[in-house]
Design a protein around this motif. Structure first.
Motif, short mmCIF file in Angstrom:
data_model
loop_
_atom_site.label_atom_id
_atom_site.label_comp_id
_atom_site.label_asym_id
_atom_site.label_seq_id
_atom_site.Cartn_x
_atom_site.Cartn_y
_atom_site.Cartn_z
N ILE A 113 36.27 42.53 42.51
CA ILE A 113 37.48 43.23 42.95
C ILE A 113 37.82 42.83 44.38
O ILE A 113 38.98 42.55 44.71
CB ILE A 113 37.27 44.75 42.86
CG1 ILE A 113 37.14 45.17 41.40
CG2 ILE A 113 38.41 45.50 43.53
CD1 ILE A 113 36.60 46.57 41.21
N GLN A 114 36.78 42.77 45.19
CA GLN A 114 36.96 42.42 46.59
C GLN A 114 37.62 41.04 46.71
O GLN A 114 38.52 40.85 47.53
CB GLN A 114 35.59 42.40 47.29
CG GLN A 114 35.67 42.27 48.79
CD GLN A 114 36.33 43.48 49.42
OE1 GLN A 114 36.00 44.62 49.09
NE2 GLN A 114 37.30 43.25 50.28
N GLN A 115 37.18 40.14 45.86
CA GLN A 115 37.72 38.78 45.96
C GLN A 115 39.18 38.73 45.55
O GLN A 115 39.98 38.05 46.21
CB GLN A 115 36.88 37.82 45.12
CG GLN A 115 35.62 37.39 45.86
CD GLN A 115 34.70 36.55 45.02
OE1 GLN A 115 35.15 35.93 44.06
NE2 GLN A 115 33.42 36.52 45.37
N SER A 116 39.55 39.44 44.48
CA SER A 116 40.97 39.44 44.12
C SER A 116 41.79 40.09 45.22
O SER A 116 42.90 39.63 45.53
CB SER A 116 41.23 40.18 42.80
OG SER A 116 40.06 40.48 42.14
N LEU A 117 41.25 41.14 45.79
CA LEU A 117 41.96 41.80 46.88
C LEU A 117 42.16 40.84 48.04
O LEU A 117 43.24 40.75 48.62
CB LEU A 117 41.19 43.06 47.32
CG LEU A 117 41.81 43.84 48.47
CD1 LEU A 117 43.20 44.33 48.11
CD2 LEU A 117 40.93 45.03 48.84
N ASN A 118 41.09 40.11 48.36
CA ASN A 118 41.19 39.16 49.46
C ASN A 118 42.25 38.10 49.21
O ASN A 118 42.96 37.69 50.13
CB ASN A 118 39.84 38.46 49.68
CG ASN A 118 38.84 39.39 50.35
OD1 ASN A 118 39.19 40.49 50.75
ND2 ASN A 118 37.62 38.95 50.45
N ARG A 119 42.34 37.66 47.95
CA ARG A 119 43.34 36.63 47.65
C ARG A 119 44.75 37.17 47.87
O ARG A 119 45.61 36.50 48.42
CB ARG A 119 43.17 36.15 46.21
CG ARG A 119 42.11 35.05 46.08
CD ARG A 119 42.20 34.35 44.72
NE ARG A 119 41.88 35.26 43.62
CZ ARG A 119 40.63 35.50 43.19
NH1 ARG A 119 39.61 34.89 43.76
NH2 ARG A 119 40.41 36.33 42.21
N ILE A 120 44.98 38.39 47.42
CA ILE A 120 46.30 39.00 47.62
C ILE A 120 46.62 39.18 49.08
O ILE A 120 47.72 38.94 49.55
CB ILE A 120 46.37 40.35 46.87
CG1 ILE A 120 46.75 40.10 45.41
CG2 ILE A 120 47.37 41.27 47.51
CD1 ILE A 120 47.51 41.22 44.78
N GLN A 121 45.58 39.61 49.82
CA GLN A 121 45.79 39.81 51.25
C GLN A 121 46.14 38.50 51.93
O GLN A 121 47.00 38.45 52.80
CB GLN A 121 44.53 40.41 51.88
CG GLN A 121 44.37 41.89 51.58
CD GLN A 121 43.02 42.42 52.02
OE1 GLN A 121 42.01 41.71 51.99
NE2 GLN A 121 42.98 43.68 52.42
N GLU A 122 45.47 37.45 51.49
CA GLU A 122 45.74 36.14 52.07
C GLU A 122 47.20 35.75 51.85
O GLU A 122 47.90 35.35 52.79
CB GLU A 122 44.81 35.11 51.41
CG GLU A 122 44.98 33.72 51.98
CD GLU A 122 44.19 32.68 51.19
OE1 GLU A 122 43.50 33.05 50.21
OE2 GLU A 122 44.26 31.51 51.55
N GLU A 123 47.64 35.91 50.59
CA GLU A 123 49.02 35.59 50.23
C GLU A 123 50.00 36.41 51.06
O GLU A 123 50.98 35.88 51.59
CB GLU A 123 49.19 35.88 48.72
CG GLU A 123 50.56 35.60 48.16
CD GLU A 123 50.81 34.11 47.94
OE1 GLU A 123 49.91 33.31 48.28
OE2 GLU A 123 51.89 33.77 47.46
N LEU A 124 49.69 37.67 51.16
CA LEU A 124 50.57 38.58 51.88
C LEU A 124 50.66 38.22 53.37
O LEU A 124 51.74 38.22 53.97
CB LEU A 124 50.03 40.01 51.73
CG LEU A 124 51.06 41.09 51.48
CD1 LEU A 124 51.66 40.95 50.10
CD2 LEU A 124 50.42 42.45 51.63
N ASN A 125 49.51 37.91 53.93
CA ASN A 125 49.50 37.51 55.33
C ASN A 125 50.35 36.27 55.54
O ASN A 125 51.07 36.15 56.52
CB ASN A 125 48.06 37.21 55.79
CG ASN A 125 47.24 38.49 55.92
OD1 ASN A 125 47.79 39.59 56.00
ND2 ASN A 125 45.93 38.36 55.94
#
Length: 425
Positions: A43-55
């Motif tokens: 879950i953490q990794q998918s969240l991180n990917r989204i955060q990356e995209e968003l940033n």
RNA sequence: AGAGAGAUGGCAGAGUGGUCGAUUGCGGCGGUCUUGAAAACCGUUGACUGUUAAAGGUCCGGGGGUUCGAAUCCCUCUCUCUCUGCCA
């Protein structure tokens, strides 16, 4: 708290150690925690990917704004706003899985050291050493609760009136004896290289959590609710928490501290005939030694700490034995505990006067108490240890009972320069 | 207890919505120079998470909110400082 990393890396050792502590379904519990953790990381990794995209997109919006491309920026903004829904969901999932992992981990006690004997009851503790002669006494010998009345040195009645059961007054030579013991213990610790501290005797929630009294053993502590503070059950709590959230230089290890404090314990539900007199109190005095050690040194240090405590008992001429506690008699947080017991001839029983433990990283993990390696520059958790050196009431009880004559009580030679008298009587 | 100010990396101290995890100074570490040291100069220097390694993510007292984007705005809690009051 155990480290999830070690459950992953040393699964078998952890399960074995927990089984020794009589944890039911240890293997299942460990496997469960590992499973929750791997879900959590996914879950953490998918969240991180989204955060990356968003940033990244947010940065783009900033760039477009600067260039004055308003429409493009607005379009991108709407796209990003849509992504936030998905992120919000993942965030909730993520914190839920973190909470689940915490719940799975917090119930696990520390893992017992290899040398810890199997067992469930105090009878299965292992006697590793003994010193002095546990001899019988004459018929006229009295237990300490009669001696303190005979010589009027400790007063439970008035303690009852002023506060309640378990809060005695020490009077006259009784009070002086207490003061003498405290000073003796502090001086000895000083000579042995311990750094003296006078800690606060009220602690906050974070500190109670750091050393493991909280979350589940708060019933043992007195609680000042209006201020959210707890009276300490032992100086271990404030002294160990002094090092909370710190990174210690390797060259400064080990940290050796000693502190005298009163200790407060509610002892809810643990009263009975065998806890008469000084055997169990709500308030008592104790000198505590604490060490913060490099993981490679902690077991050698544990041995020096118990030898140190044994030395104190020998100087006081009290016959004792040393127990290595079995898995079932150890505290939740400890990996290896030695208890020192003094023989009370008049009560015909052994009295626990000290407990010396190595907590390995169990406390340090919560405390975030770390060192930084000189070589690899990485931080790692330290080991915490502590021991009573010593707890006063049972020492007083043993001194009174073992040193009594028909006309008075002899004060051990080492204490006489502290008391200023050689006999109570 | 009342009034005001504040909380940023080991320390000091910038930063009031868009490459800011964060200018700079000190300290620390490595190096050049030196017989050695100092000075000077150059470089380097937070934690957590993640990975074989990376990439990436999180953290500017704690918690919550606004926003595409927060160290920066709002709410709340805690703590610190100054003044006044009280008091071992």
């Amino acid at each position: 708290m155990l480290q999830i990393q070690s459950l992953r890396d040393e699964t078998d050792r952890i399960i074995k150690g927990l089984e020794k502590k009589n944890v039911a379904n240890a293997a299942e519990q460990v496997q469960n925690a590992i499973r929750i953790d791997s879900e959590r990381r996914e879950i953490q990794q998918s969240l991180n990917r989204i955060q990356e995209e968003l940033n990244r997109l947010s940065g783009n919006i900033g760039g477009l704004m600067k260039e004055g491309k308003k429409e493009e920026a607005e379009a991108l903004r709407q796209k990003v706003a849509g992504m936030k829904v998905e992120m919000k969901e993942l965030e909730e999932k993520s914190s839920a899985s973190e909470e689940a992992l915490y719940q799975a981990m917090v119930v696990l006690p520390n893992v017992a050291h290899d040398s810890v004997p199997k067992g469930k009851t105090p009878e299965e503790n292992e006697v590793v050493e003994s010193w002095g002669e546990a001899k019988d006494m004459a018929d006229w010998a009295l237990p300490h609760w009669d001696l303190i009345t005979k010589y009027d040195i400790i007063d439970f009645e008035n303690g009852n009136k002023v506060t309640g059961a378990g809060f005695p007054f020490y009077k006259g030579k009784g009070a002086k004896l207490q003061r003498a013991l405290i000073n003796f213990f502090l001086d000895e610790a000083d000579k042995a290289g311990y750094f003296e501290m006078q800690p606060p005797i009220l602690i906050n929630k974070d500190s109670g959590y750091g050393t493991g009294q909280l979350p589940d053993k708060d019933g043992q502590m007195y609680h000042a609710q209006d201020d959210g503070l707890f009276l300490i059950p032992t100086a271990e709590v404030p002294i160990t928490n002094y090092f909370r959230d710190t990174i210690i230089k390797e060259s400064e290890l080990p940290k050796m501290c000693v502190g005298y404090t009163p200790c407060f314990r509610r002892e809810a539900g643990s009263w009975g005939a065998h806890v008469r007199g000084l055997n169990r109190l709500h308030q008592f005095d104790k000198v505590e030694i604490v060490q913060i050690a490099h993981p490679d040194q902690s077991y050698a240090i544990l041995e020096t700490m118990r030898k140190y405590v044994q030395g104190l008992l020998e100087k006081l001429e009290l016959p004792y034995r040393v127990l290595r506690l079995c898995g079932g008699d150890m505290s939740v947080t400890s990996a290896l505990t030695y208890d020192m017991e003094v023989y009370s001839a008049a009560q015909k029983r052994w009295l626990e006067v000290s407990s010396v433990s190595n907590f390995e990283t169990y406390q340090a993990n919560r405390l975030k108490l770390r060192a930084k390696s000189e070589e690899t520059k990485k931080t790692y958790l330290l080991h915490t240890l502590n021991g009573s050196a010593l707890a006063l009431p049972r020492i007083v009880a043993a001194l009174l009972e073992n040193n009594q004559t028909e006309t008075g009580i002899k004060i051990p030679a080492v204490l006489q320069k502290y008391t200023g008298f050689d006999t109570i009587g």
